[in-house]
Design an enzyme around this catalytic site. Structure first.
Site, PDB file in Angstrom:
ATOM      1  N   ASN A  58       1.027  -1.114   0.117  1.00  0.00           N
ATOM      2  CA  ASN A  58       0.007  -0.543  -0.228  1.00  0.00           C
ATOM      3  C   ASN A  58       0.981   1.161  -0.261  1.00  0.00           C
ATOM      4  O   ASN A  58       1.304   2.025   0.784  1.00  0.00           O
ATOM      5  CB  ASN A  58      -0.839  -0.346   1.155  1.00  0.00           C
ATOM      6  CG  ASN A  58      -1.689   0.930   1.650  1.00  0.00           C
ATOM      7  OD1 ASN A  58      -1.668   2.493   0.349  1.00  0.00           O
ATOM      8  ND2 ASN A  58      -2.202   1.257   2.292  1.00  0.00           N
TER       9      ASN A  58
ATOM     10  N   LYS B 214       0.447   4.400  -0.247  1.00  0.00           N
ATOM     11  CA  LYS B 214      -0.537   5.258   0.580  1.00  0.00           C
ATOM     12  C   LYS B 214      -0.188   6.734  -0.890  1.00  0.00           C
ATOM     13  O   LYS B 214       0.125   6.900  -1.955  1.00  0.00           O
ATOM     14  CB  LYS B 214       0.397   5.548   1.627  1.00  0.00           C
ATOM     15  CG  LYS B 214      -0.422   4.572   2.147  1.00  0.00           C
ATOM     16  CD  LYS B 214      -0.021   5.094   3.946  1.00  0.00           C
ATOM     17  CE  LYS B 214      -0.087   3.174   4.537  1.00  0.00           C
ATOM     18  NZ  LYS B 214       0.434   3.425   6.052  1.00  0.00           N
TER      19      LYS B 214
ATOM     20  N   HIS C 158      -9.603   1.180   4.615  1.00  0.00           N
ATOM     21  CA  HIS C 158      -8.440   1.280   5.472  1.00  0.00           C
ATOM     22  C   HIS C 158      -8.700   1.861   6.766  1.00  0.00           C
ATOM     23  O   HIS C 158      -9.290   3.436   6.652  1.00  0.00           O
ATOM     24  CB  HIS C 158      -7.643   1.996   5.078  1.00  0.00           C
ATOM     25  CG  HIS C 158      -5.861   1.978   5.011  1.00  0.00           C
ATOM     26  ND1 HIS C 158      -6.055   3.033   5.877  1.00  0.00           N
ATOM     27  CD2 HIS C 158      -4.327   1.147   5.200  1.00  0.00           C
ATOM     28  CE1 HIS C 158      -4.242   2.918   6.440  1.00  0.00           C
ATOM     29  NE2 HIS C 158      -3.759   1.365   6.138  1.00  0.00           N
TER      30      HIS C 158
ATOM     31  N   GLU D 119      -6.678   4.567   7.974  1.00  0.00           N
ATOM     32  CA  GLU D 119      -6.728   5.820   7.444  1.00  0.00           C
ATOM     33  C   GLU D 119      -8.085   7.087   6.917  1.00  0.00           C
ATOM     34  O   GLU D 119      -8.281   8.388   7.115  1.00  0.00           O
ATOM     35  CB  GLU D 119      -5.563   5.955   6.653  1.00  0.00           C
ATOM     36  CG  GLU D 119      -4.044   6.415   6.897  1.00  0.00           C
ATOM     37  CD  GLU D 119      -3.426   6.113   6.211  1.00  0.00           C
ATOM     38  OE1 GLU D 119      -2.944   5.635   5.362  1.00  0.00           O
ATOM     39  OE2 GLU D 119      -2.036   4.946   7.209  1.00  0.00           O
TER      40      GLU D 119
ATOM     41  N   GLU E 162      -4.996  -5.319  10.721  1.00  0.00           N
ATOM     42  CA  GLU E 162      -4.204  -3.930  11.094  1.00  0.00           C
ATOM     43  C   GLU E 162      -4.398  -2.784  11.742  1.00  0.00           C
ATOM     44  O   GLU E 162      -5.679  -2.227  12.022  1.00  0.00           O
ATOM     45  CB  GLU E 162      -4.541  -2.908   9.605  1.00  0.00           C
ATOM     46  CG  GLU E 162      -4.283  -3.514   8.304  1.00  0.00           C
ATOM     47  CD  GLU E 162      -3.233  -2.342   7.624  1.00  0.00           C
ATOM     48  OE1 GLU E 162      -2.766  -2.423   6.758  1.00  0.00           O
ATOM     49  OE2 GLU E 162      -4.311  -1.617   7.380  1.00  0.00           O
TER      50      GLU E 162
ATOM     51  N   GLY F 273       2.532   2.562  10.387  1.00  0.00           N
ATOM     52  CA  GLY F 273       3.243   3.543  10.071  1.00  0.00           C
ATOM     53  C   GLY F 273       4.048   3.938  11.094  1.00  0.00           C
ATOM     54  O   GLY F 273       4.622   4.903  11.230  1.00  0.00           O
TER      55      GLY F 273
ATOM     56  N   SER G  64       3.362  -1.778  10.393  1.00  0.00           N
ATOM     57  CA  SER G  64       5.095  -2.289  10.588  1.00  0.00           C
ATOM     58  C   SER G  64       5.387  -3.811  10.632  1.00  0.00           C
ATOM     59  O   SER G  64       6.841  -3.995  10.991  1.00  0.00           O
ATOM     60  CB  SER G  64       5.216  -1.748  11.794  1.00  0.00           C
ATOM     61  OG  SER G  64       5.178  -0.544  12.068  1.00  0.00           O
TER      62      SER G  64
END
Ligand code: PGA
Length: 258
Positions: free
Chosen positions: A11, A13, A101, A103, A173, A179, A219
């Site tokens: 991904n 991003k 996701h 985010e 996730e 991250g 991560s």
């Protein structure tokens, strides 16, 4: 069920313009040759503006890589300024689409209902959703991880029918691991991925649930992928930061030989 084919997805991003994206995939193809990647699905999810360039590259060089997108709109077309439809993505040979996701949920206010609409659009156009679920640190500390993830799954998959297990990928996730350099322990990741499969069995029956691929994301690095992937209910990885390095992503794909 050992027949589940591993799926490693990158991904990207909001990184890499289309020229940088071409370079990254060319380098990735080079590094993949150093590893055993057979028997796995390898997916890259560039930004919308790079999809066409990467589609061309994959086709021209017959690369063992499939194309994914990072989000989609639920409608086929209309007055939705700035949005991209599943129909448009399917025309670009996109095979996987990330939906829900964390985010998107946190920064763009996507509810389970919105995610459900996107997921249905992806199915309608013959692509495979990678449905992301995961708890925040507060929710984990409050002992609610399983409950939150189950709720996200039930909401995002409400009314969805699956013809076969291959029609869905779920990415567990934990938000606090994305991250941050902080990975869930393989035991915690396994526990939640098994819980995901339990909810999938409630929704679709055990036989289908046993065939659905569940990824871990948060991560993932060359140094931890092997242990994560050795867990019985973890069938792949959704990789953010480390997918921006062709060497690291190739090492993650090739983890079995090291
Ligand atoms: P990360 O991102 O690997 O950089 O933690 C994972 C993701 O957001 O899918």
């Amino acid at each position: 069920m050992s027949e589940r084919r591993p799926i490693i997805a990158g991904n990207w991003k909001m990184h890499k313009d289309h020229l940088e994206a071409i370079q990254l995939v060319q380098k990735l193809a080079y590094h993949l040759e150093e590893h055993d990647y057979e028997g796995q699905d390898i997916v890259v999810c560039p930004s919308f503006v790079a999809l066409r360039a990467i589609q061309n590259l994959i086709q021209a060089d017959k690369l063992p890589i499939e194309l994914g997108a990072q989000t989609v709109h639920a409608e086929d077309e209309g007055a939705f300024t700035g949005e991209v439809s599943a129909r448009m993505l399917a025309r670009l040979d996109v095979r996987y689409v990330i939906v829900g996701h964390s985010e998107r949920r946190a920064l763009f206010g996507e509810s389970d209902e919105v995610v459900n609409g996107k997921l249905r659009a992806v199915h309608k156009h013959g692509m495979v959703p990678i449905l992301c679920v995961g708890e925040t640190l507060e929710q984990r500390d409050a002992g609610q991880a399983v409950e939150i993830v189950a709720e996200q799954l039930r909401g995002s998959l409400a009314g969805v029918k699956l013809a076969e297990a291959q029609d869905l990928v779920v990415a567990y996730e934990p938000v606090w691991a994305i991250g941050t350099g902080r990975t869930a322990s393989s035991a915690d990741a396994q526990e939640l991925c098994a819980a995901v499969r339990g909810v999938l069995a409630e929704l679709f029956g055990q036989a289908i649930a046993d065939g659905i691929r569940v990824q871990y994301g948060g991560s993932v690095k060359p140094g931890n992928v092997r242990e994560l992937m050795s867990q019985p209910d973890i069938d792949g990885a959704l990789v953010g930061g480390a997918s921006l390095s062709s060497e690291d992503f190739a090492l993650i794909v090739g983890h079995r030989r090291r």
